[in-house]
Scaffold this motif. Structure first.
Motif, PDB file in Angstrom:
ATOM      1  N   THR A   1      50.198  50.770 -28.967  1.00  0.00           N
ATOM      2  CA  THR A   1      50.454  49.455 -28.752  1.00  0.00           C
ATOM      3  C   THR A   1      51.559  49.284 -27.999  1.00  0.00           C
ATOM      4  OG1 THR A   1      51.539  48.982 -31.076  1.00  0.00           O
ATOM      5  CG2 THR A   1      49.105  48.484 -30.951  1.00  0.00           C
ATOM      6  N   THR A   2      52.568  50.032 -28.034  1.00  0.00           N
ATOM      7  CA  THR A   2      53.932  49.942 -27.286  1.00  0.00           C
ATOM      8  C   THR A   2      53.651  50.188 -25.858  1.00  0.00           C
ATOM      9  OG1 THR A   2      55.234  50.482 -29.138  1.00  0.00           O
ATOM     10  CG2 THR A   2      56.218  50.853 -26.861  1.00  0.00           C
ATOM     11  N   THR A   3      52.730  51.174 -25.496  1.00  0.00           N
ATOM     12  CA  THR A   3      52.090  51.363 -24.039  1.00  0.00           C
ATOM     13  C   THR A   3      50.849  51.119 -23.861  1.00  0.00           C
ATOM     14  OG1 THR A   3      51.534  53.620 -24.967  1.00  0.00           O
ATOM     15  CG2 THR A   3      53.921  53.459 -24.386  1.00  0.00           C
ATOM     16  N   ALA A   4      50.558  50.028 -24.222  1.00  0.00           N
ATOM     17  CA  ALA A   4      49.153  49.469 -24.115  1.00  0.00           C
ATOM     18  C   ALA A   4      48.669  49.391 -22.614  1.00  0.00           C
ATOM     19  CB  ALA A   4      48.776  48.127 -24.682  1.00  0.00           C
ATOM     20  N   GLY A   5      49.505  48.976 -21.920  1.00  0.00           N
ATOM     21  CA  GLY A   5      48.920  48.942 -20.493  1.00  0.00           C
ATOM     22  C   GLY A   5      48.842  50.148 -19.775  1.00  0.00           C
ATOM     23  N   ASP A   6      49.732  51.338 -19.883  1.00  0.00           N
ATOM     24  CA  ASP A   6      49.549  52.580 -19.593  1.00  0.00           C
ATOM     25  C   ASP A   6      48.185  53.164 -20.125  1.00  0.00           C
ATOM     26  OD1 ASP A   6      51.805  52.212 -18.113  1.00  0.00           O
ATOM     27  OD2 ASP A   6      53.117  53.313 -19.563  1.00  0.00           O
ATOM     28  N   VAL A   7      48.046  53.093 -21.507  1.00  0.00           N
ATOM     29  CA  VAL A   7      46.990  53.751 -21.984  1.00  0.00           C
ATOM     30  C   VAL A   7      45.748  53.043 -21.358  1.00  0.00           C
ATOM     31  CG1 VAL A   7      45.342  53.786 -24.006  1.00  0.00           C
ATOM     32  CG2 VAL A   7      48.229  54.163 -24.412  1.00  0.00           C
ATOM     33  N   GLN A   8      45.757  51.960 -21.348  1.00  0.00           N
ATOM     34  CA  GLN A   8      44.248  50.995 -20.610  1.00  0.00           C
ATOM     35  C   GLN A   8      44.021  51.830 -19.221  1.00  0.00           C
ATOM     36  OE1 GLN A   8      42.126  48.008 -21.817  1.00  0.00           O
ATOM     37  NE2 GLN A   8      42.128  49.618 -22.816  1.00  0.00           N
TER      38      GLN A   8
ATOM     39  N   GLU B   1      43.008  33.127 -40.848  1.00  0.00           N
ATOM     40  CA  GLU B   1      44.261  33.257 -40.161  1.00  0.00           C
ATOM     41  C   GLU B   1      43.893  35.057 -39.616  1.00  0.00           C
ATOM     42  OE1 GLU B   1      47.616  32.744 -42.324  1.00  0.00           O
ATOM     43  OE2 GLU B   1      47.553  30.807 -42.170  1.00  0.00           O
ATOM     44  N   VAL B   2      42.774  35.360 -39.826  1.00  0.00           N
ATOM     45  CA  VAL B   2      42.571  36.784 -39.320  1.00  0.00           C
ATOM     46  C   VAL B   2      42.374  37.000 -37.865  1.00  0.00           C
ATOM     47  CG1 VAL B   2      40.699  38.728 -39.474  1.00  0.00           C
ATOM     48  CG2 VAL B   2      41.031  37.329 -41.502  1.00  0.00           C
ATOM     49  N   ALA B   3      43.534  38.076 -37.586  1.00  0.00           N
ATOM     50  CA  ALA B   3      43.613  38.316 -36.033  1.00  0.00           C
ATOM     51  C   ALA B   3      43.528  39.899 -35.846  1.00  0.00           C
ATOM     52  CB  ALA B   3      44.829  38.006 -35.758  1.00  0.00           C
ATOM     53  N   PHE B   4      42.841  40.329 -34.844  1.00  0.00           N
ATOM     54  CA  PHE B   4      42.649  41.802 -34.751  1.00  0.00           C
ATOM     55  C   PHE B   4      43.556  42.280 -33.656  1.00  0.00           C
ATOM     56  CE2 PHE B   4      38.607  40.074 -36.631  1.00  0.00           C
ATOM     57  CZ  PHE B   4      38.542  40.824 -37.889  1.00  0.00           C
ATOM     58  N   THR B   5      44.218  43.214 -33.785  1.00  0.00           N
ATOM     59  CA  THR B   5      44.820  44.014 -32.671  1.00  0.00           C
ATOM     60  C   THR B   5      44.111  44.794 -31.878  1.00  0.00           C
ATOM     61  OG1 THR B   5      47.041  43.770 -33.969  1.00  0.00           O
ATOM     62  CG2 THR B   5      47.072  45.303 -32.237  1.00  0.00           C
ATOM     63  N   LEU B   6      43.811  44.737 -30.631  1.00  0.00           N
ATOM     64  CA  LEU B   6      42.999  45.493 -30.031  1.00  0.00           C
ATOM     65  C   LEU B   6      43.592  46.846 -29.544  1.00  0.00           C
ATOM     66  CD1 LEU B   6      41.166  43.146 -29.876  1.00  0.00           C
ATOM     67  CD2 LEU B   6      40.461  43.633 -27.386  1.00  0.00           C
TER      68      LEU B   6
ATOM     69  N   HIS C   1      51.079  42.481 -31.007  1.00  0.00           N
ATOM     70  CA  HIS C   1      51.840  43.525 -31.433  1.00  0.00           C
ATOM     71  C   HIS C   1      52.471  44.542 -30.337  1.00  0.00           C
ATOM     72  CE1 HIS C   1      52.940  45.806 -34.863  1.00  0.00           C
ATOM     73  NE2 HIS C   1      52.632  46.981 -34.237  1.00  0.00           N
ATOM     74  N   ASN C   2      53.683  44.553 -30.129  1.00  0.00           N
ATOM     75  CA  ASN C   2      54.023  45.301 -28.859  1.00  0.00           C
ATOM     76  C   ASN C   2      53.548  44.611 -27.701  1.00  0.00           C
ATOM     77  OD1 ASN C   2      55.924  46.718 -30.648  1.00  0.00           O
ATOM     78  ND2 ASN C   2      54.183  48.160 -31.114  1.00  0.00           N
ATOM     79  N   GLN C   3      52.720  45.595 -26.923  1.00  0.00           N
ATOM     80  CA  GLN C   3      52.148  45.099 -25.742  1.00  0.00           C
ATOM     81  C   GLN C   3      50.596  44.620 -25.849  1.00  0.00           C
ATOM     82  OE1 GLN C   3      51.874  47.962 -22.603  1.00  0.00           O
ATOM     83  NE2 GLN C   3      53.996  47.518 -21.806  1.00  0.00           N
ATOM     84  N   ALA C   4      50.081  45.050 -27.031  1.00  0.00           N
ATOM     85  CA  ALA C   4      48.667  44.894 -27.325  1.00  0.00           C
ATOM     86  C   ALA C   4      48.683  43.218 -28.039  1.00  0.00           C
ATOM     87  CB  ALA C   4      48.254  45.608 -28.489  1.00  0.00           C
ATOM     88  N   PRO C   5      47.586  42.602 -27.364  1.00  0.00           N
ATOM     89  CA  PRO C   5      47.191  41.286 -27.750  1.00  0.00           C
ATOM     90  C   PRO C   5      46.456  41.112 -29.103  1.00  0.00           C
ATOM     91  CG  PRO C   5      45.796  41.752 -26.189  1.00  0.00           C
ATOM     92  CD  PRO C   5      46.538  42.898 -26.201  1.00  0.00           C
TER      93      PRO C   5
END
Length: 595
Positions: A21-28, A347-352, A422-426
């Motif tokens: 999640t910290t490097t979500a953009g690079d991972v994607q 309030e359930v939310a999922f981190t992709l 959560h970090n970079q991940a929505p």
């Protein structure tokens, strides 16, 4: 995905979530580059990219699609053509989604490493849960899981649901090495194609181990309620098995009998007396806590259409057991996890998780009302999509995925709202399925299908000089199984004529016959949906309904009758005007896909 990536446990799993999640953009970006590298020579991608693996060209040239666009390719593969039509890896199975198209389940291609990705996500669940409820490895999980009989495509590929695929895989069978995955149900009971025998054996195993059960669950909330209803009917029979140490003769599946006889190793009259004392109480409020006193929570999907099952689950648990949604997934792709599972279901939310596939998002505006009426056939400009890390807090989107197995910029049909990061991940809240108005179990009936079905049925009224003036619907889940209710306002053109009960019953049957394959399968074969009901309301009811919505702030200029009722006030009004009720006298026709 590297097989070693499946082995994340405990703190390592949590660290991996942080890393991703910290490097979500690079991972994607890396995921998309890898998908293009592997699949560049496929017929589908070549048509738009001429062998290029350039990300910017992918975004500008590859169109946003729906199922009807990719279906011809999947059908060709199912009939024996090479997987290279859409993917660079061999397609190992065709998954059958619970969504529908043209009255039949959707076909979703799957490659071998898709199972690795699903297992990776499953392996994150217990490390997350253990942060909130420690000690869950000091006992068993009573999870009620079921398979559906699988078929084969014309070329011999397995054709089955994504959960059946997972339960039959080596990944599921090897879970016993993890103390968090010690289930009460033997694999033989889970893998039994007969849902009644499977349910009986799984409940029996859960009762035998009642003092060891730390958590309860099923995939969907509807399945857990169905199990509770089954238990109400069968508890005396189950107690007799425990008391005598002999399995009921109705269990004829050889593998089930063998596995259960190992569990019923000897008579246990004391345990049977305990269960009988609990189940014979006049009220079943809190029954789940009484039968499984060490249980810490209930795990099941209670978002979207499954939210309607929250009140009965809270009744059966006396509100003492948190309702936990752990993950967000579909047949096409597994998406993410709930990092705060002990929260209110609303309030359930999922981190992709950015390594599961390449995710893009179709903006639906800031106003949630815009998210409810999306045109599936509308061509979407390529530059309208937003990347994972560029979505905006509070905004609504439709999820679009690109996968290794051959889906490219594919509209999943799920409407989501960004609730945080959560970090970079929505993090997303699931709002609804696109255009779905009715759902009780795995069925998903949209407004168009409902209208088409009622249009066919109302023709039965015409010879009697009767007109269907207006209609609406709702999914009644006050009992198990739930069922569809239609409110019909009928006008008699000639007061000298009348319509009788048999005619309205035939209208019920006709509507059901016109609904899709999944609905009819749930009704006729699985019995997870009850007979459709038509409630005839008195003249003027729908004018009163319009008055109600206008009084609540609706515009008379823009008002249109809602085809599915969500408001309890509106439902109360409709029921107060009901003159009579009619239900389907028989199951709708259902033919297996290979029938």
């Amino acid at each position: 995905m590297d097989g070693k990536k499946l082995e994340y446990k405990g703190e390592d799993a949590l660290k991996e979530i942080e890393k991703l999640t910290t490097t979500a953009g690079d991972v994607q970006y890396g995921i998309l580059k890898e998908i293009l590298k592997r699949n560049a020579e496929t017929e589908y991608l070549n048509k738009y990219m001429n062998g290029s693996i350039d990300v910017s060209q992918f975004k500008s040239c590859v169109p946003v699609i729906t199922y009807k666009n990719i279906y011809p390719y999947i059908q060709r593969i199912a009939n024996g053509e090479d997987s290279s039509l859409i993917t660079g890896q061999p397609i190992t199975e065709i998954l059958c989604s619970s969504g529908t198209s043209a009255g039949e389940p959707k076909l979703t291609p799957s490659i071998a490493e898709d199972l690795d990705r699903r297992t990776f996500l499953y392996n994150l669940i217990m490390p997350i849960m253990n942060q909130y409820i420690p000690g869950l490895d000091d006992g068993k999980a009573m999870y009620l899981y079921f398979v559906k009989a699988e078929l084969s495509t014309p070329c011999g590929l397995p054709f089955r649901t994504v959960l059946t695929s997972y339960y039959k895989s080596k990944h599921f069978k090897c879970r016993t090495r993890d103390p968090f995955n010690d289930f009460t149900s033997p694999d033989q009971a889970i893998l039994c194609n007969d849902s009644n025998q499977s349910m009986y054996c799984q409940l029996l195993a859960g009762l035998v181990h009642r003092h060891q059960v730390m958590r309860l669950g099923a995939v969907f909330a509807s399945a857990l309620l169905r199990a509770t209803s089954f238990l109400e009917r069968k508890w005396a029979q189950l107690c007799n098995d425990i008391r005598t140490g002999h399995l009921d003769l109705s269990i004829i599946d050889p593998a089930c009998r063998s596995a259960m006889m190992s569990i019923l190793s000897s008579p246990n009259p004391d345990l049977a007396d305990e269960i009988e004392s609990i189940c014979s109480r006049p009220s079943w409020k809190g029954i789940l806590c009484h039968l499984w006193p060490r249980a810490k929570y209930i795990e099941a999907v209670v978002t979207g259409s499954m939210a309607q099952y929250i009140p009965p689950l809270e009744y059966y648990s006396a509100g003492k057991l948190p309702l936990v949604c752990t993950m967000y997934a579909s047949s096409e792709c597994y998406f993410g996890v709930n990092l705060k599972p002990i929260c209110d279901p609303a309030e359930v939310a999922f981190t992709l998780l950015p390594n599961m596939g390449y995710f893009e998002f179709l903006p639906l505006g800031e106003n949630g009302a815009l998210a409810m009426d999306i045109d599936e056939e509308e061509a979407v400009p390529n530059d309208r999509l937003v990347d994972l890390v560029n979505v905006k807090f509070g905004s609504y989107y439709e999820l679009v995925v690109t996968t290794f197995s051959g889906l490219y910029r594919y509209r999943i049909g799920d409407v989501l709202q960004v609730t945080g990061f959560h970090n970079q991940a929505p993090q997303f809240r699931f709002i609804c399925r696109r255009n779905v108005v009715l759902s009780v179990d795995n069925d998903k009936t949209n407004e168009e299908d409902l209208h088409r079905s009622i249009t066919t049925a109302k023709k039965l009224l015409e010879p009697y000089n009767a007109l269907l003036v207006e209609y609406t619907s709702y999914a009644d889940t006050s009992s198990v199984p739930g069922h569809y209710v239609l409110f019909w306002e009928i006008q008699m053109v000639d007061s000298a004529t009348s319509i009788d009960a048999k005619l309205l019953q035939e209208c019920c049957v006709t509507v059901e016959e016109e609904l899709d394959y999944v609905y009819r399968q749930c009704r006729s074969q699985e019995k997870t949906i009850g007979p459709l009901e038509i409630r005839v309301v008195e003249p003027g009811t729908f004018e009163a309904l319009m008055d109600l919505f206008i009084s609540q702030g609706g515009s008379i200029n823009q008002y249109k009758t809602p085809r599915c009722i969500k408001s309890s006030t509106a439902l109360k009004l409709l029921n107060s005007h009901a003159l009579a009720s009619f239900s389907s006298p028989r199951d709708p026709k259902w033919v297996p896909l290979n029938g």
